[in-house]
Design a protein around this motif. Structure first.
Motif, PDB file in Angstrom:
ATOM      1  N   ILE A  51       0.824  -1.211   0.000  1.00  0.00           N
ATOM      2  CA  ILE A  51       0.000   0.000   0.000  1.00  0.00           C
ATOM      3  C   ILE A  51       0.853   1.254   0.000  1.00  0.00           C
ATOM      4  O   ILE A  51       0.402   2.315  -0.412  1.00  0.00           O
ATOM      5  N   GLN A  57      -3.631   4.708  -3.858  1.00  0.00           N
ATOM      6  CA  GLN A  57      -4.817   3.871  -3.951  1.00  0.00           C
ATOM      7  C   GLN A  57      -5.984   4.671  -4.535  1.00  0.00           C
ATOM      8  O   GLN A  57      -6.020   5.902  -4.432  1.00  0.00           O
ATOM      9  N   SER A  75      -8.317   0.002  -6.901  1.00  0.00           N
ATOM     10  CA  SER A  75      -7.340  -0.376  -5.882  1.00  0.00           C
ATOM     11  C   SER A  75      -7.864   0.128  -4.541  1.00  0.00           C
ATOM     12  O   SER A  75      -8.209   1.300  -4.402  1.00  0.00           O
TER      13      SER A  75
END
Length: 508
Positions: free
Chosen positions: A11, A16, A40
């Motif tokens: 991450i 994201q 995502s």
């Protein structure tokens, strides 16, 4: 399941599309839907999945019969349609249940109950479940169970759900579609930019990571106002009414697989439901909550309320020393200025804020039954800000639910695992569905399932729960992924804790 370190690395590498805060049913529902549309997604939950409101429900997938009195027709119709969808998606953890509603003179008149049930039968386009009918309470299995004044009643259909397992299955599905699911990871700071959010996440060991996301879904349940203020400033208005609902668990009060729904003199209803084979679950209450959200407990007056409400109907009554366990949760209801807690809407609402930069969608209210539609509607609100694929969840099974008929699946499982005791096989089949083979692995006898922790709990199941279902503590295993804590001796919790300690955080 990827290790926490691997999740942190992944991450941290990219921006994201969506950060979801909250690991209850609404949060995992949104994460699952979004991941399946090609976004995502990272979800963070400060505790375990379903560790608060979503594991403290009455465990029903239902339309909410009493909401008809409040003219919540849209909510009831949507919930009844979703009842059918969820029953198909997860028939191992969701199954039909018949409810018996005694007619008690002096409360709602019989004609009102008949009309309400007729509407309930039709408003959601019922397909698979039997409709309502009258029932004679002077005959078995009700005779001798209910008080003699109760002669007639009605029977209708709804569904039972293993609520915490529903949350976990959605999280598993989200992860298998690419989402990062971070449990025991709190969002401690939010910084807004024009095109994205920067969120500081802190894991249980104190490690912090900064994550970027183009949009934020605030599904923090009872903490949703807290997160909104963290994101938008201290002046952000509060929109929640926090209402506590509590339940008691007593030894089995009646035979049969039906449940009862009792009218109470204050206009509310109380359910009495067969629970975990040996018990009856009784709930719920509606009490304004203003305490510590991390420490929600049933109050003595709630215990008394539930005992007295059920005692008005059960011939034997209920004493306080019969209560073997309790649980309580706080419902994050959208404040609609209702005079009574019991009439505050159970519908969901969104607050989308885009004026100051990257979007944040805050989610208020909702029911377990409508989580899938809530997720669809949430993503529809975010669609102008995120490129995403079409809706897809309506016909998609949840992990373990890939079957047409649970009874047929159970027959096949009993042939394949003939060496499993029938009660153990049923529990495992109900809990894990078609993924039972992942729990049992190559074992061909009980002695091949690893260490025995009591009852029908073996090391093979612990390994599966840790590696596949995000379990990290004895409470995760014994009270959320299962309800084995009701059946096993207290020392089991210590033995499971010792077993987890030996892993030393080395999860697969």
């Amino acid at each position: 399941m990827p290790s926490p370190d691997a999740c942190w690395r992944r991450i941290g590498a990219d921006l994201q599309d969506l950060l979801v805060i909250g690991g209850g049913i609404n949060g995992v529902g949104i994460a699952r839907d979004a991941a399946g549309r090609g976004l995502s997604v990272t979800l963070c939950e400060k505790d375990d999945l379903a560790s608060h409101t979503s594991s403290a429900s009455t465990k029903l997938v239902h339309g909410g019969l009493r909401y008809l009195e409040q003219y919540e027709l849209r909510l009831v119709a949507e919930a009844l349609r979703e009842r059918e969808v969820l029953l198909k998606a997860a028939p191992h953890i969701i199954w039909p249940l018949r409810f018996v509603l005694p007619h008690d003179k002096g409360l709602r008149p019989g004609w009102m109950l008949r009309i309400g049930l007729a509407l309930y039968d039709t408003i959601g386009g019922r397909r698979s479940l039997p409709g309502s009918r009258g029932v004679d309470l002077t005959k078995p299995p009700h005779r001798g169970v209910l008080q003699d004044r109760l002669k007639r009643g009605f029977e209708y259909s709804d569904c039972w759900v293993e609520d915490a397992r529903l949350v976990v299955l959605c999280a598993m599905d989200a992860r298998e579609r690419g989402a990062q699911i971070l449990t025991r990871t709190e969002c401690v700071a939010l910084e807004r930019h024009k095109s994205h959010w920067r969120a500081t996440l802190r894991s249980a060991d104190g490690t912090t990571q900064t994550v970027g996301a183009r949009a934020l879904a605030n599904a923090a349940g009872p903490w949703v106002d807290t997160v909104a203020r963290k994101a938008l400033g201290a002046g952000t208005p509060a929109r929640l009414r926090l209402v506590k609902g509590s339940h008691i668990i007593v030894p089995r009060k009646f035979p049969g697989e039906h449940a009862y729904i009792f009218q109470n003199g204050d206009g509310r209803v109380v359910f009495a439901i067969p629970y975990e084979r040996d018990f009856t679950l009784i709930g719920t209450t509606d009490q304004l909550f203003e305490g510590d959200l991390d420490s929600v407990r049933i109050a003595q007056e709630e215990r008394a309320y539930l005992r007295e409400a059920a005692g008005e109907y059960f011939k034997s009554g209920i004493s306080d020393n019969e209560i073997v366990s309790t649980y309580a949760g706080v419902r994050p209801l959208y404040e609609d200025s209702s005079a009574r807690n019991s009439t505050v809407t159970r519908d969901y609402a969104f607050e989308l804020e885009t004026a100051g930069g990257a979007p944040i969608l805050s989610v208020y209210g909702g029911k377990i039954t409508t989580f899938r539609k809530l997720a669809e509607h949430a993503l529809a609100r975010l669609a102008p800000h995120l490129p995403m694929g079409p809706k897809w969840t309506r016909d998609a099974p949840l992990p373990g639910g890939e079957m047409n008929d649970f009874a047929a699946f159970l027959r096949r499982a009993s042939e394949r695992y003939a060496w499993l005791p029938p009660a153990m096989l049923l529990r495992l089949a109900r809990a894990y569905g078609t993924r039972i083979d992942r729990v049992i692995g190559t074992a061909d006898g009980l002695d091949r399932l690893g260490d025995h922790f009591g009852g029908d709990l073996y090391e093979a199941e612990l390994n599966y729960l840790v590696n596949e279902e995000f379990a990290r503590s004895p409470q995760d295993i014994l009270w959320r992924r299962s309800k084995l804590g009701l059946h096993l001796p207290a020392e089991t919790e210590r033995r499971v804790a010792d077993w987890l300690d030996k892993l030393g955080g080395n999860f697969a």
